[in-house]
Design a protein around this motif. Sequence first.
Motif, mmCIF file in Angstrom:
data_model
loop_
_atom_site.group_PDB
_atom_site.id
_atom_site.type_symbol
_atom_site.label_atom_id
_atom_site.label_comp_id
_atom_site.label_asym_id
_atom_site.label_seq_id
_atom_site.Cartn_x
_atom_site.Cartn_y
_atom_site.Cartn_z
ATOM 1 N N VAL A 146 0.968 -1.371 0.061
ATOM 2 C CA VAL A 146 -0.034 -0.026 -0.178
ATOM 3 C C VAL A 146 0.861 1.323 0.024
ATOM 4 N N ILE A 147 0.696 2.131 -1.135
ATOM 5 C CA ILE A 147 1.551 3.355 -1.189
ATOM 6 C C ILE A 147 0.596 4.406 -0.420
ATOM 7 N N GLY A 148 1.164 4.909 0.738
ATOM 8 C CA GLY A 148 0.394 5.960 1.365
ATOM 9 C C GLY A 148 -0.294 5.433 2.629
ATOM 10 N N ILE A 174 -2.811 1.970 -4.851
ATOM 11 C CA ILE A 174 -2.422 3.446 -4.745
ATOM 12 C C ILE A 174 -3.393 4.294 -3.856
ATOM 13 N N ALA A 175 -2.669 4.561 -2.539
ATOM 14 C CA ALA A 175 -3.454 5.363 -1.689
ATOM 15 C C ALA A 175 -2.821 6.553 -1.094
ATOM 16 N N PHE A 180 -6.835 1.244 -6.190
ATOM 17 C CA PHE A 180 -6.818 2.568 -6.058
ATOM 18 C C PHE A 180 -7.948 2.764 -4.871
ATOM 19 N N CYS A 181 -7.660 3.746 -3.878
ATOM 20 C CA CYS A 181 -8.506 4.379 -2.970
ATOM 21 C C CYS A 181 -8.322 5.430 -2.424
ATOM 22 N N SER A 212 -14.125 3.250 0.219
ATOM 23 C CA SER A 212 -13.105 2.942 -0.739
ATOM 24 C C SER A 212 -11.820 2.279 -0.365
ATOM 25 N N GLY A 213 -11.347 2.351 0.733
ATOM 26 C CA GLY A 213 -10.167 1.615 1.341
ATOM 27 C C GLY A 213 -10.601 0.280 1.702
ATOM 28 N N VAL A 214 -11.714 0.221 2.494
ATOM 29 C CA VAL A 214 -12.079 -1.107 2.768
ATOM 30 C C VAL A 214 -12.452 -1.992 1.918
ATOM 31 N N VAL A 215 -13.145 -1.505 0.750
ATOM 32 C CA VAL A 215 -13.561 -2.218 -0.465
ATOM 33 C C VAL A 215 -12.201 -2.893 -1.230
ATOM 34 N N CYS A 216 -11.238 -1.834 -1.252
ATOM 35 C CA CYS A 216 -10.103 -2.242 -1.823
ATOM 36 C C CYS A 216 -9.233 -3.264 -1.009
#
Length: 446
Positions: free
Chosen positions: A19-21, A177-178, A414-415, A436-440
């Motif tokens: 995870v970037i970010g 990409i976060a 992406f999220c 979006s983070g959870v779905v990802c």
Amino acid sequence: MNNDVFSSNEFCGSASVIVIGAGASGLIAAASAAHLGTEVIVIEGNDKVGKKLLATGNGRCNFTNKQCSVQSFNDSGDGFVKSVLNKFSAADAIKFFENIGVLAREEDEGRCYPYSGQASSLVSALRRRAELLGVRFLLDDGAEKVGFSEQKNNINENKFYVRCRSGRLFTCKSIVIACGGRAGLKFGSTGDGYGFSKTFGHTLAAPRPGLVAVESNEDFMPALKGVRAKARVMLMKQGVAVAEESGEVQFTGTGISGICIFDLSRFMNAPRPPAKKKKHKSIIEIKDNESYEYNIRADFVPEKSEEEIYNLLIKFISCGRDGAVTLEAKDRHRLEEIISGIVNVKLAAVISNLAFQNNKNDAVRQAARFIKNFNIKVSHTKGWEDAQVTCGGIRREEIDPETMESKIQSGLYFCGEVVDVDGKCGGYNLQWAWASGVVCGRAVSR
């Protein structure tokens, strides 16, 4: 991918997911993936996680909104935002944080804050949760380059690599990409995610500052510095109404601010102030959009019509004057005093002056019009340093809303703010980050 990438850098290991970010969406994506047994490494350029998150809501962190709906976002009718939010709602977010030790306190208009009143409570709980699940954090060494190869060898068993600023190199099966957009440069948001995404063929809806104050060159602006006034405000683009909000307008002396103005700014492709000396480098150069002419019209008494305001002014002016309503130029101050019974005294002075300048023979009628239709020409919006959110980003049609996976490159996800989704003030943008983070995170584990 050229094997020289490995020979010229220090290979430091691999994981199923990188995870970037380590912002809001990255932290919850990492925790969600690790919860399902996935090995995760989070790479963050700042020396601490959640740096921007710590500053939200003046350090209080309005982390979601119970009234959250798709209407609060830049919805194009494609169902993208709705699909993601349906999988992790505001109620789900409140329950999630309660389960990791953060109670929610609901305030006006559905806004929810940590009960402690401190954003640090939420950030600490998120990191603690991720670490308990085995997530590894690499801080103070941001991602510099990402790549993809179908080659297999002793070093590169996976198809993606991430090279950090220090030269350290990691490989993985999937990348998330976060790393946010461009808003909040002082928190390390440099737009690098756009460059990473373009490496794999993605395109952008042109990024621009959102939830930001606007500036104006109107002569009367300095006289209104410090004024706060409730109003219904309408955004006019090339003379056509495009958005409307209600709330407190704050006059800064050079422009206007306030939540209702921030919300209108999301709809502006307006010029921005001259760029300052660059302190933050971005992997991709972001060009300004084509700009348009905007005006903001404020109605300071939305409960009454212009005719009702006019009749009130006439009544007040006539009082004790034997019914006389004709005003001479010398009566400007009297009109100002009368108007100050309706709006702030500084605003009353400006409206009175404008009314006499515009039509001294019928200044009362003009004053009523200005109270109901006070026009402020926008010269530009504030820039990236002041923006709370980025409008624009990775195009939604290039992402599967069921998984947040790229439709162009499998294994790329992406999220958060890097995607072309933005919402109003009030916890909506953080709700998008969580959802979006959870779905990802769930999808990348499958």
